[in-house]
Design a protein around this motif. Structure first.
Motif, PDB file in Angstrom:
ATOM      1  N   PRO A 176       0.807  -1.239   0.000  1.00 29.28           N
ATOM      2  CA  PRO A 176       0.000   0.000   0.000  1.00 29.28           C
ATOM      3  C   PRO A 176       0.832   1.279   0.000  1.00 29.28           C
ATOM      4  N   LEU A 177       2.035   1.242   0.561  1.00 33.58           N
ATOM      5  CA  LEU A 177       2.869   2.443   0.605  1.00 33.58           C
ATOM      6  C   LEU A 177       3.263   2.923  -0.790  1.00 33.58           C
ATOM      7  N   THR A 178       3.242   2.027  -1.768  1.00 27.71           N
ATOM      8  CA  THR A 178       3.596   2.441  -3.136  1.00 27.71           C
ATOM      9  C   THR A 178       2.608   3.459  -3.691  1.00 27.71           C
ATOM     10  N   GLU A 179       1.395   3.502  -3.141  1.00 22.44           N
ATOM     11  CA  GLU A 179       0.406   4.483  -3.600  1.00 22.44           C
ATOM     12  C   GLU A 179       0.866   5.919  -3.335  1.00 22.44           C
ATOM     13  N   HIS A 180       1.751   6.088  -2.363  1.00 24.03           N
ATOM     14  CA  HIS A 180       2.239   7.422  -1.993  1.00 24.03           C
ATOM     15  C   HIS A 180       3.643   7.693  -2.525  1.00 24.03           C
ATOM     16  N   ALA A 181       4.228   6.726  -3.228  1.00 24.60           N
ATOM     17  CA  ALA A 181       5.619   6.828  -3.633  1.00 24.60           C
ATOM     18  C   ALA A 181       5.794   7.681  -4.885  1.00 24.60           C
ATOM     19  N   HIS A 182       6.872   8.445  -4.922  1.00 25.75           N
ATOM     20  CA  HIS A 182       7.271   9.142  -6.139  1.00 25.75           C
ATOM     21  C   HIS A 182       7.893   8.172  -7.126  1.00 25.75           C
ATOM     22  N   LEU A 183       8.489   7.089  -6.589  1.00 26.42           N
ATOM     23  CA  LEU A 183       9.083   6.063  -7.439  1.00 26.42           C
ATOM     24  C   LEU A 183       9.045   4.733  -6.696  1.00 26.42           C
ATOM     25  N   TRP A 184       8.570   3.693  -7.380  1.00 21.55           N
ATOM     26  CA  TRP A 184       8.571   2.342  -6.819  1.00 21.55           C
ATOM     27  C   TRP A 184       9.358   1.430  -7.741  1.00 21.55           C
ATOM     28  N   LEU A 185      10.337   0.740  -7.166  1.00 18.50           N
ATOM     29  CA  LEU A 185      11.121  -0.248  -7.893  1.00 18.50           C
ATOM     30  C   LEU A 185      10.768  -1.635  -7.365  1.00 18.50           C
ATOM     31  N   GLN A 186      10.621  -2.599  -8.271  1.00 13.38           N
ATOM     32  CA  GLN A 186      10.223  -3.964  -7.899  1.00 13.38           C
ATOM     33  C   GLN A 186      11.332  -4.946  -8.295  1.00 13.38           C
ATOM     34  N   PRO A 187      12.376  -5.072  -7.457  1.00 15.31           N
ATOM     35  CA  PRO A 187      13.469  -5.987  -7.795  1.00 15.31           C
ATOM     36  C   PRO A 187      13.090  -7.446  -7.540  1.00 15.31           C
ATOM     37  N   ARG A 188      13.871  -8.345  -8.102  1.00 18.35           N
ATOM     38  CA  ARG A 188      13.695  -9.757  -7.783  1.00 18.35           C
ATOM     39  C   ARG A 188      14.004  -9.967  -6.293  1.00 18.35           C
ATOM     40  N   PRO A 189      13.261 -10.844  -5.617  1.00 17.23           N
ATOM     41  CA  PRO A 189      13.567 -11.110  -4.206  1.00 17.23           C
ATOM     42  C   PRO A 189      14.998 -11.604  -4.031  1.00 17.23           C
ATOM     43  N   GLY A 190      15.642 -11.121  -2.960  1.00 17.64           N
ATOM     44  CA  GLY A 190      16.986 -11.583  -2.652  1.00 17.64           C
ATOM     45  C   GLY A 190      18.098 -10.912  -3.421  1.00 17.64           C
ATOM     46  N   THR A 191      17.843  -9.724  -4.008  1.00 21.75           N
ATOM     47  CA  THR A 191      18.874  -9.024  -4.788  1.00 21.75           C
ATOM     48  C   THR A 191      19.183  -7.638  -4.215  1.00 21.75           C
ATOM     49  N   VAL A 204      31.965  -1.464  -5.650  1.00 21.93           N
ATOM     50  CA  VAL A 204      30.762  -0.995  -6.345  1.00 21.93           C
ATOM     51  C   VAL A 204      31.058  -0.516  -7.760  1.00 21.93           C
ATOM     52  N   ASP A 205      32.332  -0.342  -8.097  1.00 26.82           N
ATOM     53  CA  ASP A 205      32.683   0.090  -9.452  1.00 26.82           C
ATOM     54  C   ASP A 205      32.100  -0.837 -10.513  1.00 26.82           C
ATOM     55  N   LYS A 206      32.055  -2.125 -10.233  1.00 23.91           N
ATOM     56  CA  LYS A 206      31.577  -3.069 -11.243  1.00 23.91           C
ATOM     57  C   LYS A 206      30.045  -3.174 -11.286  1.00 23.91           C
ATOM     58  N   TYR A 207      29.365  -2.564 -10.284  1.00 25.83           N
ATOM     59  CA  TYR A 207      27.899  -2.646 -10.239  1.00 25.83           C
ATOM     60  C   TYR A 207      27.294  -1.535 -11.093  1.00 25.83           C
ATOM     61  N   THR A 208      27.593  -1.607 -12.363  1.00 29.40           N
ATOM     62  CA  THR A 208      27.040  -0.655 -13.326  1.00 29.40           C
ATOM     63  C   THR A 208      25.535  -0.870 -13.446  1.00 29.40           C
ATOM     64  N   PRO A 209      24.791   0.124 -13.933  1.00 28.36           N
ATOM     65  CA  PRO A 209      23.345  -0.066 -14.097  1.00 28.36           C
ATOM     66  C   PRO A 209      23.002  -1.297 -14.933  1.00 28.36           C
ATOM     67  N   SER A 214      21.020  -4.438 -13.440  1.00 30.94           N
ATOM     68  CA  SER A 214      19.759  -4.791 -14.108  1.00 30.94           C
ATOM     69  C   SER A 214      19.692  -6.286 -14.389  1.00 30.94           C
ATOM     70  N   SER A 215      20.819  -6.887 -14.766  1.00 29.58           N
ATOM     71  CA  SER A 215      20.826  -8.318 -15.077  1.00 29.58           C
ATOM     72  C   SER A 215      20.581  -9.178 -13.841  1.00 29.58           C
ATOM     73  N   ILE A 216      20.932  -8.664 -12.662  1.00 32.09           N
ATOM     74  CA  ILE A 216      20.728  -9.404 -11.409  1.00 32.09           C
ATOM     75  C   ILE A 216      19.340  -9.165 -10.844  1.00 32.09           C
ATOM     76  N   THR A 217      18.890  -7.914 -10.846  1.00 29.78           N
ATOM     77  CA  THR A 217      17.679  -7.514 -10.126  1.00 29.78           C
ATOM     78  C   THR A 217      16.413  -7.528 -10.957  1.00 29.78           C
ATOM     79  N   GLY A 218      16.553  -7.439 -12.286  1.00 29.70           N
ATOM     80  CA  GLY A 218      15.377  -7.294 -13.142  1.00 29.70           C
ATOM     81  C   GLY A 218      14.905  -5.866 -13.275  1.00 29.70           C
ATOM     82  N   LEU A 219      15.532  -4.932 -12.565  1.00 31.29           N
ATOM     83  CA  LEU A 219      15.185  -3.513 -12.696  1.00 31.29           C
ATOM     84  C   LEU A 219      15.792  -2.960 -13.980  1.00 31.29           C
ATOM     85  N   THR A 220      15.142  -1.966 -14.548  1.00 27.78           N
ATOM     86  CA  THR A 220      15.679  -1.356 -15.760  1.00 27.78           C
ATOM     87  C   THR A 220      16.769  -0.359 -15.404  1.00 27.78           C
ATOM     88  N   VAL A 221      17.621  -0.073 -16.373  1.00 27.52           N
ATOM     89  CA  VAL A 221      18.664   0.932 -16.184  1.00 27.52           C
ATOM     90  C   VAL A 221      18.045   2.275 -15.827  1.00 27.52           C
TER      91      VAL A 221
END
Length: 527
Positions: free
Chosen positions: A52-67, A104-109, A113-120
């Motif tokens: 329900p909190l996503t209704e108030h969010a300016h941005l909601w990201l839905q990553p794969r569980p465990g990432t 974190v240098d190698k954690y490029t967008p 994205s390939s790990i989490t399913g989130l877009t760049v």
């Protein structure tokens, strides 16, 4: 929590992750919503489930569980790349930035994205939202901690907060929302296997000596004991012979229920102390009826470290007694006289617990106090780490992504995550006693995404069999878009369909917390 709840009203951005705040902490969520609606805070929600909190969010990201580590590292990569990090804060107040940055240098967008399913684009927007607004508060709960990498998840959030200079400032902080009433106080006062009160280590001879002299006993053990999740394997293999369980119902709340039941059955002696006869209590050799919160004197310490006076409102029913009364009389029968009641308990806490030394019974009559409060003239400390960290400089920790212990495969192609709903609490010991809440949410339902339902040939309300490597149960389906595709969410309040019978008992190696938020399951329609 490093900051008080009301600090949210001063936040420019709030990052909520792994917390279904409106359902699990509904009062707290009102501060979040007020901060957004009335004070202009930006709300960033990162959660695998549409809460329900996503209704108030300016941005909601839905990553794969465990990432979680991956997307946190990804946000830090972008913040550093775009020079949004607080260079002065990092230089003056922290250590280890160079080592953390190298990771974190190698954690490029693209990599994240390939790990989490989130877009760049989602990652870029989230990093700008948190990185461009100051101060920023981070809220998290068991969606972050109940993983085999839960400790590293929390350290990663601390890295992110320090990167933006958000610790030790009003409106900032890293703020865990505790799962049960007074669980903060229980931890503060030694309810952990490796510490005495105020997190004083049992391995410290000077600390043990202080308690030995106060209690007129000795020697106290110099090695840590077992965590709750380590006790059941110990009972199962016979090295633990007896358990005394107070106010906890592991038969519903712990993972791999069949293993928990077998472990309890192997004990020589089990005592359960509770206000209702729970599923665990039904296995006990002795049940001790306890008083509830409104039937006793004392204090509670809430999520923001605030110690509050609690007064007896009604008398306990029947033979129920206050926990301290029961413990004191048990101790007396074991030839250790104890004359404990609320004022004496708090006086001993003042003497032995540095962070509570100034939180006296007399002062609490005037209102709550927040620890650390080291002496009677100290006003309390609502915000931690102002000016400097308690350890001196804050330590960045280089952390790599670690996948969940169980991954979906052809046999078990779905991810199961368990949690709570607004209408019920924990194992339903209290909330399912009343008719009103049970009418609002009468039975357990498995939340399944419409795309998955179509593939499985499911209609809303169909019965399904959910199976894991540890067992199977039948549950009614609720076709909705709250979980993402490939994920099924089931609340664990219901003894009729105990979903934690299926969950994985794999543990975080540091905190020993089970991975309740991710396990591999199959779903089939009941013919």
């Amino acid at each position: 929590m490093t900051n008080p709840i009301t600090d949210l009203l001063h936040s420019k951005v709030i990052l909520a992750t792994g917390t279904n705040t409106t359902e699990n902490h509904p009062i707290f969520s009102q501060y979040v919503i007020e901060a957004v609606r009335k004070h202009g805070a930006k709300l960033l929600v990162i959660d695998p489930r549409q809460i329900p909190l996503t209704e108030h969010a300016h941005l909601w990201l839905q990553p794969r569980p465990g990432t979680d580590i991956a997307w946190i590292n990804g946000l830090m990569h972008i913040i550093i790349r775009d020079k949004l990090h607080d260079v002065g804060y990092i230089k003056q107040r922290t250590t280890g930035f160079k080592e953390m940055r190298e990771v974190v240098d190698k954690y490029t967008p693209e990599y994240v994205s390939s790990i989490t399913g989130l877009t760049v684009q989602e990652l870029e927007e989230a990093a700008r939202l948190y990185g461009s607004n100051h101060p920023g508060a981070i809220l998290y709960a068991m969606g972050i901690t109940q993983h085999i990498c839960g400790t590293d998840n929390v350290k990663s959030l601390a890295n992110l907060a320090m990167l933006r200079g958000n610790l030790g400032v009003q409106g900032g902080g890293v703020n865990p929302l505790r799962g049960q009433n007074n669980v903060q106080g229980a931890c503060d006062l030694g309810g952990l296997p490796n510490v005495l009160t105020a997190y004083q280590q049992v391995t410290d001879a000077e600390v043990r000596g202080k308690f030995e002299r106060a209690w007129k006993v000795g020697p106290l053990p110099d090695t840590p004991g077992l965590t709750a999740t380590e006790m059941f394997p110990a009972a199962h293999n016979g090295s633990l012979k007896g358990m005394y369980i107070m106010g906890e119902n592991p038969m519903l709340s712990d993972p791999d229920q069949a293993h928990v039941a077998q472990s309890l059955d192997k004990l020589d002696f089990l005592v359960v102390q509770d206000i209702f006869l729970t599923e665990t209590g039904q296995k006990a050799d002795v049940v001790l009826p306890a008083a509830c919160f409104a039937e006793k004197e004392g204090t509670f310490t809430n999520s923001e470290r605030k110690v509050q006076r609690v007064r007896k409102a009604v008398s306990p029913p029947g033979d129920a007694r206050e926990d301290s009364w029961i413990i004191a009389r048990l101790a007396a029968r074991m030839n250790f006289p104890m004359q404990y009641a609320y004022p004496q308990v708090l006086a001993e806490i003042n003497d032995l617990t540095p962070s509570y030394a100034g939180i006296t019974a007399k002062r609490l009559e005037q209102g709550p106090l927040t620890w650390p409060c080291p002496d009677a003239d100290h006003p309390g400390t609502p915000t931690l780490h102002v000016g400097s960290f308690s350890r001196g400089r804050g330590a960045f920790t280089p952390i790599e992504h670690l996948p969940p212990a169980e991954q979906p495969d052809t046999q078990y192609p779905f991810v199961l995550s368990t949690g709570r709903v607004l209408q019920h609490y924990h194992t339903g010991t209290m909330t399912r006693q009343g008719q009103g809440l049970s009418r609002l949410y009468p039975e357990v339902m498995a939340e399944i995404h419409p795309l998955d339902a179509e593939k499985l040939g499911l209609a809303d309300g169909d019965m399904v069999t959910i199976a894991s490597r540890r067992g199977q149960i039948n549950i009614k389906s609720w076709i909705c878009d709250r979980p993402g595709p490939g994920v099924v969410f089931v609340p664990f309040h219901f003894r009729e369909s105990p979903i934690n019978a299926l969950t994985n008992s794999a543990l975080d190696p540091v905190a020993k917390i089970p991975e309740l938020k991710v396990c591999a399951v199959s779903i089939q329609k009941v013919a």
